[in-house]
Each structure stands twice: as C-alpha cells, then as structure tokens.
Scaffold this active site. Structure first.
Site, short mmCIF file in Angstrom:
data_model
loop_
_atom_site.label_atom_id
_atom_site.label_comp_id
_atom_site.label_asym_id
_atom_site.label_seq_id
_atom_site.Cartn_x
_atom_site.Cartn_y
_atom_site.Cartn_z
CB CYS A 42 13.30 -13.22 -5.52
SG CYS A 42 13.45 -12.78 -3.77
N PRO A 44 10.75 -9.91 -2.97
CG PRO A 44 10.27 -11.26 -1.12
CD PRO A 44 10.23 -11.26 -2.62
CB CYS A 45 15.48 -10.36 -4.42
SG CYS A 45 15.54 -12.03 -3.75
CE LYS A 46 11.35 -9.02 -9.03
NZ LYS A 46 10.54 -9.32 -10.23
CG MET A 49 18.28 -6.22 -5.45
SD MET A 49 17.94 -7.26 -6.86
CE MET A 49 19.23 -6.80 -8.00
#
Lengths: 148, 176
Positions: A42, A44-46, A49
C-alpha cells in the site's frame, strides 16, 4: 468502507511484534495511542508511516504511542520487518490477526487509523491517507482528550 | 459523529480521486477540474476494480498465434504494472492453465504508465489504468476451445489500497 467507531472504547487486543513479543493495547492504558492498519503493498500507507514516526518522536514527551498493525496476508515476519526498516519506522509493528480487523470493523481498504485517547476511547478514525498536518491535528486532539 | 467521519473520509477520497483523474500535479487543488469531484462512493461497476473485456477470440489453428486479452481497470483506480518500480508492490500477472488442447507459449505485458501519488513527496509508480492488453502467444486446436486462468493484481485508489485480488479469466477460442 470501515464502520465508524467514534466514541467507542477501543477493543483490546494482544498481538505479536516483529521481535516475537506480545503487545496488548491495554499495555498503553493512560497513553494517547495511534493505531494504524497498513500493508507493504500500500503506497499511501507507506507515505503516511514516516510522518507517524516523526510525530511519535515529536510527541513522545506527551506520552504518545504509535502502533502499526500489518495487514499483509501470510507474509513472513522477516519480510514485514525489512519493509518497516525500508519505510523508516521504529515504532512497534504488530503482525496481523483477523480477529483484530474484525473487532475494529475494518473495511476492505487501507490505511485505516484509529486515534485513541488516554481513557481508551476512539476520538477519531480516518480511512485513506491523510496529510501530515491533518495527522498532527488528530494527534493533538487525541492528546488533549481523555483527561489527565 | 458517524456522518462526520464518513463525510470527511469520502470527501478526502473524492478529492484525491478527482485530482488523480484530471492529472493535476497540485496536491488538493482540483479546482481546475472541479466538475469531476463527486461526494459519496463511486458506484463499483464490478467487484475488484478490474474487468476482463475479451470473451471470444478467433485464432489460426495449429500454429503459434498471438492473442490479445483486454482488461479494464475501473475509473479512479490503478493496478501495478507487471514491472512495478518498488519491489514491495505486487505485480500484475496472468496465470493461464494448460487445458482444452491449448498450448500457451508465453505472455507479454505492456509497459506501465507513470503514476505519482498526489501527496507528500509523491512516490512514482508504474501502473495500468483504463484499458490494457496482455498478449498471449499460444497454439490452439481447430474448432472451439477455452483459454482459462487467473489475473493476479492489486488495486489502489489515489489514497487507499485494496488487498491483492484474483480475477478469473475465461476466453472462448475459435480455431480456424
């Protein structure tokens, strides 16, 4: 999409971190907690973070705790650890458990983030990636909520 | 409270999707294409965001022949190309079964198009959007046969991602 759990007490869980240690949400009672569901596939997750890491460092003195719950299906711990290192986060990353996803009523997409105040209540919940400014505003609200 | 969360998240996703759709390089500045912003969930044309468009193909029987299988990614979404730029990302891959007298020699994938996340430093990705073909080199028997398999892929919108998916592929071949 995920159902909203705003105002509810965050369900407790016990998961295993990348070092094999058991981690429970109740371990952090009295702390504001950011609980972020993410996966290695993902982008967008990375993107979010490293911002969570920066904010975890910035608000450490306020007791802020950030926990990442990996949502990869069947990925080895060493591969998740390598991904976390590449992304540049050092806060606890917890391995997945379907029961936790269910208790937090996750939808079928990520990232999904819960902001839990010192009293254990969910004061904000976001789906999809958000800007660093929005994340910081949510964290400040979480720190200020739930009493002393 | 419920409506606040839903509206906030949907508005966010709608803005991101609209910005991606109109190709804006400006984060959260989709005013130039505001007509594309829609609040609320985009109706899903099909589960999983990818659809097989090819259902019947004519081939020359008994000789190597290239067949193009066309797929379509739902508007506002993308899937990784066969060669994503980040090794953590899941490549699109067609896995065909050997059956029905059809001999598959190999598959060729198109290059991905560049896609940049409209947030932060904007990670560059290689993706498929809209229609894309996978070329399959095969030998089919004379008459009717069926090419079957699975397309493995992983879809994302502009600000969120879905788990890896498998799309069943079934295409009728007419060997002439």
């Amino acid at each position: 999409m995920a159902k909203t759990m705003l105002g509810e007490v965050a369900p407790n869980f016990t998961l295993v971190d990348l070092h094999g240690n058991k981690v429970s949400l109740s371990d952090y009672k009295g702390h504001p907690v950011v609980l972020n569901f993410w996966a290695t596939y993902c982008p967008p997750c990375k993107l979010e973070m490293p911002w969570f890491q920066e904010l975890a460092n910035e608000y450490k003195s306020k007791g802020l705790v950030v926990l990442g719950v990996d949502q990869d299906d069947g990925m080895a711990v060493k591969d998740v650890a390598a991904a976390a290192q590449k992304i540049g986060v050092t806060y606890p990353i917890l391995m997945p458990n379907g029961d936790v996803s269910k208790s937090y009523q996750l939808g079928d997409y990520i990232p999904d983030t819960f902001y839990i105040d010192k009293s254990g209540r969910i004061v904000d919940q976001t789906v999809g990636a958000h800007s660093r400014d929005e994340m910081e505003a949510d964290i400040q609200k979480t720190i200020e909520s739930g009493g002393e | 409270m419920h409506s606040r969360l839903i509206l906030r998240s949907l508005a966010r996703l709608a803005l991101l999707g609209a910005a991606a759709l109109c190709g804006s390089s400006v984060w959260l500045a989709p005013s130039a294409c505001a007509q594309q912003i829609q609040f609320g969930l985009t109706p899903a044309a099909h589960h999983g965001h990818v659809q097989l468009l090819s259902d019947n193909v004519q081939v020359i029987a008994g000789a190597p022949h290239v067949v193009q299988l066309w797929f379509r990614v739902e508007d506002g979404f993308h899937i990784n190309s066969h060669a994503p730029l980040d090794q953590l990302l899941i490549p699109t891959r067609l896995q065909l079964k050997l059956a029905d007298g059809v001999k598959v020699i190999g598959e060729t994938y198109p290059a991905g198009s560049s896609f940049r996340l409209q947030m932060g430093s904007g990670e560059l990705m290689s993706v498929y959007q809209g229609r894309f073909p996978v070329s399959v080199r095969l030998v089919a028997p004379r008459g009717e046969s069926t090419l079957t398999g699975v397309l493995h892929y992983q879809a994302c919108g502009a600000a969120s991602c879905y788990p890896p998916q498998s799309l069943a592929v079934r295409v009728a071949l007419s060997g002439q």
